[in-house]
Scaffold this active site. Structure first.
Site, PDB file in Angstrom:
ATOM      1  N   CYS A  26       0.767  -1.557  -0.193  1.00 36.66           N
ATOM      2  CA  CYS A  26      -0.169   0.229   0.074  1.00 36.66           C
ATOM      3  C   CYS A  26       0.562   1.948  -0.419  1.00 36.66           C
ATOM      4  CB  CYS A  26      -0.891  -0.063   1.605  1.00 36.66           C
ATOM      5  SG  CYS A  26      -0.097   0.189   3.475  1.00 36.66           S
ATOM      6  N   HIS A 629      -4.478   7.196  16.257  1.00 43.00           N
ATOM      7  CA  HIS A 629      -3.302   7.625  16.925  1.00 43.00           C
ATOM      8  C   HIS A 629      -2.935   8.989  16.540  1.00 43.00           C
ATOM      9  CE1 HIS A 629      -3.384   5.728  12.825  1.00 43.00           C
ATOM     10  NE2 HIS A 629      -2.064   7.008  12.047  1.00 43.00           N
TER      11      HIS A 629
END
Length: 713
Positions: A26, A629
Site C-alpha cells: 500500500c 493514533h
C-alpha cells in the site's frame, strides 16, 4: 525464508495444494500491507494451498520472492495500490487487485488466480479484479479502478520528479547566491567561474524534471514500453522552440503528454499482431510508433495553440500598461503563479523583463509574485506538518530555499500532486503579492524575482517588497491548508482528492494519496507516505514469515502486564468498556485513559492531534477495529491504550462495521518512526485473527483482556 515447496500444515488436505505467491503493498507500507499479507496467508492455509507472501512495506521488500519461488508457482496475486514490478512473473498467471481486496476477499482471489491470464511481459495480460491501483486493464468493477490508476500514475510521476526539482533548484540557488552578480540582465554568473558549472548542473536537473514527470506517469499506466514516448513527449512539452513558442508547456504540458503516452501505448498493446512480431513489440515497435505519434501530435496540433496563447497574452498585457497598478499587479501575479514555468508564467515574466529599463515597476510586481508559490507551500508544510507526508515536508524545506532565490518551480511537486488545491492557492497569493507591490510602486531593476534581488540591492522600495511577499506567502499557505482540510487533506504521498481522478482524500495524498497517514486505514488509497521501518511480512506459516520484533521478552509469561507491546500498554491504559457513543467522544475518552499512565503532558493537545489525524482519513480498519493514533509532543513517551465498545462506534470503516475494539497509540514526534510503525504492524497482523478478536470481546475483565493482549508478538 521458505519456498512454496514448503506447504503449511495441512496443505493439500482439502484442496489441490497449489503453490501460490503473493505481493502486498500500500502507499504507506504499513497496516494494509501486512493485513493483506496475513489474510492471504491464512486463506491459503485454510484452503490447503502453500503460499509465500512478499510485502513491500515502508522499508522495502521483505520475504522477497526468489527465482525458484516464481519458477515453481502456480499463480501470483498482486494486492497492491502502488507499482509492483511484474517483469519477474512473465509466463505465470498473475492477478492484480487493490490491497483492500487482499484484506476483504482473500479466498475469492485464490480462486480467481487459478484462471487469471498469463502475464506476457508487456502488461496486457494481467487482469485487475476489484478496485485499486495497477497498470493493466482487466475486469475491474465500477469506476474506482480508473480513478485509482489515474491517481497512481500522477503520484508515480511526481515522486520521481521531486529529486530533480530539489537537486536542480538547490544547485541553481546556491550558485546564484555564491557566484551571481546583479546586472541589468538579471543575476548573472560569470561564464568562466566555478559557480557557472554548478549552475549548469542545476539547470540540467531542471530540464530533466519535466520529461521525468511525463515519462513516469506514462510508465505507471502502461509499463516500460510507455517510458520513452512519455519522456520524449515531456521534453517536447518543455521546449517551446520545437513548436514556435517562446515558452514551453511546463509541468501541465508534461502531465498531458504523460497521460497521452500511457494510454496510447495501452491502446497499441491491444492491437493483434503476428506471433513473429510480438517479441519486438515492447522494445521496438511500440516505443517508436508511440513516440513518433505523440511527438508529432504535440508539435503540429497542441503546439500551435500554446504559441497562440503566449502571443496573445503578451499583446493583452501590453494593452494593460498604464492602467491601474493594482489590477496589473493582480493579473501578473495570477499568471506567474498559475503554471510555474509554463507559457502563462513565462508570458508574465518576459513581459515584465522586457520593461525593466522603461518601467521597472512592472518587474517589481512580477518579482514579488515569483517566490510566493514555493514559499507558500513550504510554509504550509511547517504550519500543518501532519497534512503532508515525509517526502513533502522535506520538499517543503527545499521549496522555502528555492523561493528565497526566486525559483518558482520549487512549488511544482505540490501543484502536480494536488492541482485543484495548490494552483488556486498559489494564484491567490501571487495576485495579492503583485497587487501590493503595484500599489506600493515597488521597482525591480533586474529581470529576476524573490527576496534575493532585494538582498542584492536591485529593488527600490525594499520594505514594501517584503510586505508584499510575506502577505502573498501567508495567503498561499493558509489557503492551501484550508482547501486541503475542506477536501479531506493530503494523502498518499501528497495526492489530491480533487486532482485528476484521485480518490485520495486530498495524497495522495495521495496524496497524494496520499492526509499523510501512519497507517493506511481508511481505504486502499487513504493516507500518506511513511518512511520509517516496519516489521517483516506475514507468510503462510511461521517459518515463512520474516521475523517481527518481539513484544514479549524471551520466555516471559504472556499475562505480565508490563510486557504487553513492550510495556507501552499496561493495566492503567486498559478499559473494559467505553462510555462514549461517538468517534470524537471516544477519542477524548481514550486520551484521558492514556493520561493515567503519566506519559501525557497535555490531554487537550493529544485529542487535537488525534482528531486532526482523523480528518485526514479514518483510522477504522474494518473488522470492528479502530486504531486512532497521533504523533505529538503532548506525550513524553510512547503509550498505547485499549478499550471495548460492545455496542460499537461508527468510525467510517471501509467495511461499514462499527468499532468494538479500539486501540489508541500516541508517540512523541521524535519516536514516531520505528516504535510507532512496529506497534501498528504488530497490532494489524494479530487483529486479523477472528479468534483473537472474539477472545478480546469476550474477556471477562481487564486482567483477562491483558492476558489476551499479551499474546501480541
Amino acid at each position: 525464508m521458505t519456498s512454496p515447496a514448503d506447504p503449511p500444515n495441512g496443505a493439500g488436505a482439502s484442496g489441490p495444494g497449489l503453490k501460490l505467491l503473493a505481493v502486498t503493498a500500500c502507499p504507506t507500507g504499513i497496516a494494509h500491507t501486512y493485513m493483506a499479507a496475513e489474510k492471504l496467508a491464512q486463506a491459503a492455509e485454510s484452503l490447503g494451498h502453500a503460499m509465500k507472501v512478499e510485502t513491500q512495506g515502508s522499508i522495502g521488500a521483505e520475504n522477497v520472492l526468489s527465482d525458484n519461488d516464481v519458477r515453481d508457482a502456480d499463480g501470483i496475486i498482486i494486492a497492491a495500490d502502488k507499482d509492483v514490478d511484474r517483469s519477474r512473473f512473465v509466463g505465470k498467471r498473475v492477478l492484480v487487485v487493490g490491497v483492500a481486496e487482499g484484506i476483504h476477499h482473500p479466498e475469492r482471489l485464490i480462486e480467481q488466480v487459478r484462471s487469471a491470464p498469463v502475464y506476457d511481459g508487456d502488461g496486457s495480460a494481467a487482469g485487475r479484479s476489484g478496485t485499486g491501483g495497477g497498470g493493466a486493464t482487466g475486469s475491474a468493477a465500477g469506476g474506482s479502478k480508473g480513478r485509482s490508476l489515474t491517481y497512481k500514475a500522477l503520484m508515480n510521476g511526481v515522486s520521481y520528479m521531486i529529486p530533480f526539482v530539489v537537486v536542480g533548484g538547490l544547485l541553481i540557488a546556491v550558485s546564484l547566491a555564491l557566484g551571481g552578480d546583479t546586472t541589468p540582465k538579471g543575476i548573472v554568473i560569470p561564464d568562466d567561474s566555478f559557480w557557472k558549472s554548478v549552475n549548469d548542473i542545476g539547470v540540467i536537473g531542471f530540464q530533466l524534471m519535466i520529461p521525468i514527470l511525463s515519462g513516469y506517469i506514462a510508465y505507471a499506466i502502461a509499463d516500460r514500453p510507455a517510458l520513452v514516448p512519455g519522456m520524449v513527449g515531456g521534453w517536447i512539452a518543455a521546449h517551446g522552440e520545437l513548436y514556435d513558442s517562446e515558452a514551453g508547456a511546463g509541468f501541465i504540458g508534461a502531465i498531458v503528454t504523460g497521460f497521452l503516452a500511457g494510454y496510447l501505448v495501452r491502446w497499441i498493446k491491444m492491437v493483434k499482431v503476428p506471433k513473429f512480431v510480438q517479441p519486438i513489440m515492447p522494445i521496438i515497435v511500440i516505443p517508436i510508433v508511440a513516440t513518433s505519434a505523440l511527438g508529432l501530435f504535440f508539435i503540429y496540433v497542441l503546439g500551435e495553440p500554446i504559441a497562440w496563447v503566449f502571443e496573445h497574452l503578451t499583446d493583452w498585457l501590453g494593452g494593460l500598461t498604464g492602467t491601474s497598478a493594482a489590477l496589473l499587479g493582480t493579473i501578473l501575479g495570477l499568471m506567474i503563479a498559475f503554471d510555474m514555468g509554463g507559457p502563462v508564467n513565462k508570458t508574465a515574466f518576459l513581459f515584465g523583463a522586457g520593461l525593466v529599463s522603461k518601467n521597472p515597476e512592472v518587474m517589481g510586481m512580477c518579482a514579488a509574485a515569483i517566490p510566493v508559490p514555493p514559499l507558500g507551500q513550504g510554509l504550509a508544510t511547517l504550519i500543518r506538518r501532519r497534512m503532508f507526508d515525509d517526502q513533502e515536508r522535506e520538499t517543503g524545506l527545499a521549496a522555502l530555499f528555492m523561493g528565497f532565490f526566486g525559483i518558482t518551480e520549487g512549488a511544482i511537486p505540490f501543484a502536480a500532486a494536488r492541482p485543484a488545491r495548490v494552483i488556486p492557492a498559489n494564484m491567490l497569493g501571487g495576485a495579492v503579492a503583485g497587487a501590493v507591490a503595484g500599489l506600493a510602486s515597488v521597482e525591480d531593476n533586474v529581470p529576476h524575482g524573490g527576496p534575493i534581488v532585494a538582498m542584492l540591492g536591485a529593488v527600490d522600495g525594499v520594505p514594501m517588497f517584503f510586505v508584499a511577499v510575506v502577505i502573498g506567502t501567508a495567503a498561499t499557505a493558509l489557503t492551501t491548508i484550508a482547501l486541503m482540510s475542506l477536501g479531506g487533506g493530503a494523502a498518499q504521498g501528497g495526492g489530491d482528492a480533487s486532482g485528476p481522478g484521485a480518490a485520495v482524500g486530498g495524497g495522495g495524498v495521495p496524496g497524494p494519496v496520499r492526509e499523510p497517514a501512519l497507517v493506511g486505514v481508511a481505504t486502499a488509497s487513504a493516507a500518506g507516505a511513511a518512511s520509517a521501518p516496519a516489521p517483516a511480512a506475514a507468510s503462510a506459516s511461521a517459518s515463512a514469515s520474516a521475523p517481527a520484533p518481539a513484544a514479549l521478552s524471551e520466555g516471559a509469561s504472556a499475562d505480565r502486564a508490563d510486557q504487553v507491546l513492550s510495556g507501552y500498554l499496561t493495566e492503567q491504559t486498559v478499559r473494559e468498556r467505553l462510555a462514549a457513543d461517538g468517534k470524537e467522544a471516544a477519542i477524548r475518552e481514550m486520551a484521558e485513559l492514556l493520561a493515567t499512565s503519566g506519559k501525557v503532558a497535555d490531554v487537550a493537545e493529544l485529542v487535537r492531534a488525534a482528531l486532526a489525524r482523523e480528518e485526514q482519513g479514518t483510522t477504522g480498519l474494518g473488522e470492528e477495529i479502530a486504531i486512532p493514533h497521533a504523533k505529538t509532543d503532548a506525550v513524553t513517551e510512547p503509550v498505547v491504550g485499549f478499550a471495548r465498545s460492545p455496542e460499537g462506534i461508527e468510525w467510517g470503516a471501509l467495511d461499514d462495521t462499527k468499532a468494538k475494539l479500539v486501540f489508541m497509540i500516541a508517540v512523541p514526534e521524535a519516536a514516531a518512526g520505528d516504535e510507532h510503525l512496529r506497534i501498528l504492524a504488530l497490532l494489524s497482523r494479530k487483529l486479523m485473527s477472528a479468534e483473537f478478536r472474539e477472545r478480546l470481546l469476550e474477556a471477562a475483565d481487564e486482567a483477562a483482556i491483558l492476558r489476551v493482549l499479551g499474546e501480541i508478538e
